[in-house]
Design a protein around this motif. Structure first.
Motif, PDB file in Angstrom:
ATOM      1  N   UNK A   1     -34.755  -2.405   1.162  1.00 29.36           N
ATOM      2  CA  UNK A   1     -35.598  -2.847   2.277  1.00 29.36           C
ATOM      3  C   UNK A   1     -36.634  -1.795   2.653  1.00 29.36           C
ATOM      4  N   UNK A   2     -36.267  -0.513   2.491  1.00 29.19           N
ATOM      5  CA  UNK A   2     -37.175   0.568   2.885  1.00 29.19           C
ATOM      6  C   UNK A   2     -38.248   0.865   1.843  1.00 29.19           C
ATOM      7  N   UNK A   3     -38.156   0.249   0.671  1.00 33.61           N
ATOM      8  CA  UNK A   3     -39.125   0.536  -0.393  1.00 33.61           C
ATOM      9  C   UNK A   3     -40.523   0.072   0.011  1.00 33.61           C
ATOM     10  N   UNK A   4     -41.521   0.866  -0.353  1.00 28.59           N
ATOM     11  CA  UNK A   4     -42.911   0.493  -0.106  1.00 28.59           C
ATOM     12  C   UNK A   4     -43.328  -0.569  -1.124  1.00 28.59           C
ATOM     13  N   UNK A   5     -43.966  -1.608  -0.650  1.00 27.77           N
ATOM     14  CA  UNK A   5     -44.418  -2.695  -1.518  1.00 27.77           C
ATOM     15  C   UNK A   5     -45.942  -2.741  -1.514  1.00 27.77           C
ATOM     16  N   UNK A   6     -46.541  -2.627  -2.691  1.00 25.52           N
ATOM     17  CA  UNK A   6     -48.006  -2.561  -2.796  1.00 25.52           C
ATOM     18  C   UNK A   6     -48.489  -3.666  -3.732  1.00 25.52           C
ATOM     19  N   UNK A   7     -49.295  -4.568  -3.193  1.00 26.36           N
ATOM     20  CA  UNK A   7     -49.824  -5.671  -3.994  1.00 26.36           C
ATOM     21  C   UNK A   7     -51.133  -5.253  -4.654  1.00 26.36           C
ATOM     22  N   UNK A   8     -51.204  -5.440  -5.970  1.00 28.38           N
ATOM     23  CA  UNK A   8     -52.405  -5.066  -6.719  1.00 28.38           C
ATOM     24  C   UNK A   8     -52.851  -6.229  -7.599  1.00 28.38           C
ATOM     25  N   UNK A   9     -52.622  -7.438  -7.122  1.00 29.79           N
ATOM     26  CA  UNK A   9     -52.864  -8.632  -7.929  1.00 29.79           C
ATOM     27  C   UNK A   9     -54.288  -8.744  -8.423  1.00 29.79           C
ATOM     28  N   UNK A  10     -54.402  -9.234  -9.659  1.00 28.39           N
ATOM     29  CA  UNK A  10     -55.709  -9.458 -10.267  1.00 28.39           C
ATOM     30  C   UNK A  10     -55.785 -10.902 -10.746  1.00 28.39           C
ATOM     31  N   UNK A  11     -56.803 -11.603 -10.281  1.00 24.49           N
ATOM     32  CA  UNK A  11     -57.073 -12.948 -10.744  1.00 24.49           C
ATOM     33  C   UNK A  11     -58.501 -12.987 -11.260  1.00 24.49           C
ATOM     34  N   UNK A  12     -58.870 -14.111 -11.863  1.00 27.70           N
ATOM     35  CA  UNK A  12     -60.136 -14.176 -12.578  1.00 27.70           C
ATOM     36  C   UNK A  12     -61.321 -13.771 -11.709  1.00 27.70           C
ATOM     37  N   UNK A  13     -61.330 -14.177 -10.451  1.00 27.49           N
ATOM     38  CA  UNK A  13     -62.498 -13.921  -9.611  1.00 27.49           C
ATOM     39  C   UNK A  13     -62.238 -12.933  -8.489  1.00 27.49           C
ATOM     40  N   UNK A  14     -61.038 -12.374  -8.451  1.00 24.87           N
ATOM     41  CA  UNK A  14     -60.692 -11.505  -7.333  1.00 24.87           C
ATOM     42  C   UNK A  14     -59.664 -10.460  -7.756  1.00 24.87           C
ATOM     43  N   UNK A  15     -60.009  -9.202  -7.560  1.00 22.09           N
ATOM     44  CA  UNK A  15     -59.098  -8.108  -7.877  1.00 22.09           C
ATOM     45  C   UNK A  15     -58.737  -7.372  -6.592  1.00 22.09           C
ATOM     46  N   UNK A  16     -57.435  -7.364  -6.257  1.00 21.65           N
ATOM     47  CA  UNK A  16     -57.003  -6.600  -5.095  1.00 21.65           C
ATOM     48  C   UNK A  16     -57.198  -5.117  -5.337  1.00 21.65           C
ATOM     49  N   UNK A  17     -57.100  -4.680  -6.604  1.00 26.09           N
ATOM     50  CA  UNK A  17     -57.303  -3.281  -6.967  1.00 26.09           C
ATOM     51  C   UNK A  17     -57.729  -3.234  -8.427  1.00 26.09           C
ATOM     52  N   UNK A  18     -58.713  -2.426  -8.747  1.00 28.50           N
ATOM     53  CA  UNK A  18     -59.171  -2.297 -10.127  1.00 28.50           C
ATOM     54  C   UNK A  18     -58.133  -1.547 -10.964  1.00 28.50           C
TER      55      UNK A  18
ATOM     56  N   UNK B   1     -35.312  -2.269 -10.071  1.00 20.29           N
ATOM     57  CA  UNK B   1     -35.834  -2.582  -8.738  1.00 20.29           C
ATOM     58  C   UNK B   1     -34.937  -2.018  -7.636  1.00 20.29           C
ATOM     59  N   UNK B   2     -33.643  -2.007  -7.889  1.00 21.00           N
ATOM     60  CA  UNK B   2     -32.705  -1.490  -6.882  1.00 21.00           C
ATOM     61  C   UNK B   2     -32.891   0.002  -6.637  1.00 21.00           C
ATOM     62  N   UNK B   3     -33.576   0.691  -7.563  1.00 19.29           N
ATOM     63  CA  UNK B   3     -33.794   2.135  -7.439  1.00 19.29           C
ATOM     64  C   UNK B   3     -35.115   2.482  -6.754  1.00 19.29           C
ATOM     65  N   UNK B   4     -35.914   1.477  -6.444  1.00 15.50           N
ATOM     66  CA  UNK B   4     -37.318   1.695  -6.098  1.00 15.50           C
ATOM     67  C   UNK B   4     -37.531   2.417  -4.774  1.00 15.50           C
ATOM     68  N   UNK B   5     -38.445   3.370  -4.815  1.00 20.17           N
ATOM     69  CA  UNK B   5     -39.068   3.882  -3.592  1.00 20.17           C
ATOM     70  C   UNK B   5     -40.375   3.139  -3.335  1.00 20.17           C
ATOM     71  N   UNK B   6     -41.022   2.751  -4.438  1.00 25.84           N
ATOM     72  CA  UNK B   6     -42.296   2.036  -4.365  1.00 25.84           C
ATOM     73  C   UNK B   6     -42.277   0.923  -5.408  1.00 25.84           C
ATOM     74  N   UNK B   7     -42.732  -0.288  -5.021  1.00 27.67           N
ATOM     75  CA  UNK B   7     -42.921  -1.380  -5.974  1.00 27.67           C
ATOM     76  C   UNK B   7     -44.397  -1.751  -5.973  1.00 27.67           C
ATOM     77  N   UNK B   8     -45.011  -1.647  -7.145  1.00 33.20           N
ATOM     78  CA  UNK B   8     -46.415  -2.030  -7.312  1.00 33.20           C
ATOM     79  C   UNK B   8     -46.399  -3.323  -8.123  1.00 33.20           C
ATOM     80  N   UNK B   9     -46.826  -4.421  -7.516  1.00 34.89           N
ATOM     81  CA  UNK B   9     -46.639  -5.721  -8.168  1.00 34.89           C
ATOM     82  C   UNK B   9     -47.949  -6.501  -8.217  1.00 34.89           C
ATOM     83  N   UNK B  10     -48.008  -7.452  -9.162  1.00 36.51           N
ATOM     84  CA  UNK B  10     -49.236  -8.227  -9.332  1.00 36.51           C
ATOM     85  C   UNK B  10     -49.019  -9.689  -8.992  1.00 36.51           C
ATOM     86  N   UNK B  11     -50.054 -10.493  -9.165  1.00 36.31           N
ATOM     87  CA  UNK B  11     -50.033 -11.881  -8.710  1.00 36.31           C
ATOM     88  C   UNK B  11     -49.114 -12.769  -9.535  1.00 36.31           C
TER      89      UNK B  11
END
Length: 509
Positions: free
Chosen positions: A50-67, A28-38
């Motif tokens: 602090x400058x790393x891009x953080x992208x939420x792609x969480x998937x739950x039973x009835x709701x997907x932030x990203x397929x 994680x300390x090396x990250x330029x981008x972190x893609x994380x789930x719920x």
């Protein structure tokens, strides 16, 4: 592929941030981008730059932030830009985490990747619930089963007869929706209806809840308890050991949600101490610590330290700012030779020790009156010159008392305390009554909390227990219309944690 980055498929563990592996933290300390789930604890994002891009792609039973297909492509695209991408996945990437699907896409695209295993919830959640998944007297086999098969499959690939025939432990992931079917299929296939069963909600987290029963009654018990996903379902004789081996829920602050209002850079140690006592900790920084408008007065003061008899450090921030000025002037801790040092609080003393300096005086309490009395008792005021590196909003009581007693005082603004931007999600939890305790570690945290919450919610919540680190902070909170239920006797973080635990924690026999 020239200029290609790399993707690390990192297991975030089951929820408790302390169960992240060292390798995962280092990635994680090396990250330029972190893609994380719920299911990845958001606290872990603090390990990324602090400058790393953080992208939420969480998937739950009835709701997907990203397929999933889009997630696969996102990983390939970001790495294709030459970036280091951390795919942070709850539990272990290769245990019902679709990590293999992501890895296959990366291999096809020619993107380098590494897999960092994580602690899987199917082992950790039962452990935190007091249930070992194996025991030599009742279970020598453990089977991990998905409770949510690929919906595109024409028929189940689970051999229910084989699962029911054994006596080993069965652990089902993502099975909340299908719990009735899981229980009925096992019974129909021959597993005893009286087999001990446990359903663990948010295992390893302070919000953990456990419902116990048997295969024949667990569905109704879970319904009555109102459990929601995510859960781990455990079936087997080992579940009966929970009554003897439960430990996580026995910690004194378990079930308490505590708001920490310190600046983000200072909150981590306080939060860790509360979490060790079982609390869920929410960070709600009400202040930001920033440098003074000009460092020149502080630079000038550190260059003439030989003129001072005493240097009084009232906070870690004062020490950090002081030594920043010392470093910038090409000096070091030896500049304090000839000065006596007064430090307020254990954390302040610890920070001085990191610089190889032992405080000459540490008052038992942290009020201006106590500091003054401790100096007066040593006959160390009249004719003495005091240097006080302080925040811009420091109260005047101590320097006034020192001057009135015959001392000379040089006050220098070492840092500024500014209001922080409120987190809307935390304000919502305050509005809905989802916070039990709010902590104040300084007068400014109390004042700024009141200002931010009134601006965001219209008024202060009425169902909160407020806790203060000491008398001056209490005075500021009362002035804002808040009632302090607990005030620490020892005016530092250790004392505050002890006061919360003793006064507001559960009493275990």
């Amino acid at each position: 592929m020239a200029g290609t980055g790399i993707v690390y498929l990192v297991g975030a563990g089951p929820g408790d941030p302390d169960l992240l592996t060292i390798r995962g933290r280092d990635c994680l300390a090396l990250a330029d981008v972190v893609v994380y789930d719920s299911l990845a604890n958001p606290v872990l994002l603090d390990y990324a730059p602090e400058a790393a891009e953080r992208i939420y792609v969480g998937k739950q039973a009835s709701s997907h932030a990203m397929e999933q297909d889009d997630i696969n492509q996102l990983l390939a695209d970001k790495a294709g830009e030459g970036k280091t991408v951390i795919r942070l996945k709850g539990g272990d990437p290769y245990v019902f985490g679709r990590g293999a699907e992501e890895a296959l896409v990366l291999r096809k695209e020619g993107i380098p990747f590494e897999v960092v295993p994580g602690v899987t919830a199917g082992i950790a959640a039962p452990a935190y619930a007091g249930i070992p998944v194996t025991h030599r007297e009742c279970s020598s086999v453990i089977t991990l089963v998905t409770g949510h098969e690929d919906p595109t499959k024409t028929e189940s690939s689970i051999d229910w007869s084989s699962l029911a025939a054994g006596t080993g432990t069965l652990v089902f992931y993502m099975g909340m929706k299908n719990l009735p079917a899981i229980a009925s299929r096992l019974i129909e296939a021959g597993r005893s209806p009286t087999t001990p069963t446990a359903v663990i909600h948010r295992g390893t987290c302070p919000a953990q809840r456990v419902v116990e029963g048997t295969l024949e009654n667990i569905v109704q018990r879970v319904k009555d308890a109102g459990l929601t996903p995510p859960v781990i379902i455990l079936v087997g004789q080992v579940a009966s050991l929970r009554s003897e081996l439960a430990w996580f829920e026995n910690r004194p602050l378990f079930g308490k949600t505590i708001l920490v209002t310190r600046s983000r850079t200072q909150a981590s140690e306080f939060a860790k101490q509360l979490q060790k006592q079982g609390a869920e900790v929410i960070s709600f920084p009400t202040i930001r610590i920033v440098p003074p408008d000009s460092m020149e007065p502080l630079h000038a003061a550190v260059e003439r330290l030989k003129d001072f008899d005493w240097v009084v450090f009232a906070s870690v921030n004062a020490i950090d700012s002081f030594f920043k000025a010392v470093d910038e002037k090409g000096l070091d801790g030896r500049s304090l030779a000839g000065c006596l040092v007064c430090a307020i609080g254990s954390a302040t003393c610890d920070r001085l020790r990191e610089r190889g300096i032992e405080a000459d005086m540490v008052p038992g309490r942290s009020t201006s009156r106590d500091i003054f009395d401790a100096l007066l008792e040593r006959d160390a005021i009249k004719g003495k010159h005091f240097f006080l590196p302080r925040p811009d909003i420091a109260p005047p009581e101590l320097p006034d008392k020192l001057r009135n007693a015959g001392g000379t005082v040089t006050e220098v603004e070492a840092y500024r305390t500014l209001p922080a931007d409120p987190d809307p999600a935390v304000l919502e939890r305050l509005r809905t009554g989802d916070v039990d305790i709010v902590t104040f570690t300084s007068s400014s945290t109390a004042r700024n909390y009141a200002s931010l919450v009134r601006a965001g919610l219209g008024s202060l919540p009425s169902n909160i227990t407020y806790v203060s680190i000491g008398p001056e902070t209490t005075k500021a909170a009362i002035a804002e219309g808040m009632t302090i239920a607990v005030e620490a006797e020892q005016h530092d973080i250790d004392g505050l944690v002890a006061a919360i635990t003793h006064e507001l924690g559960s009493r275990q026999s």
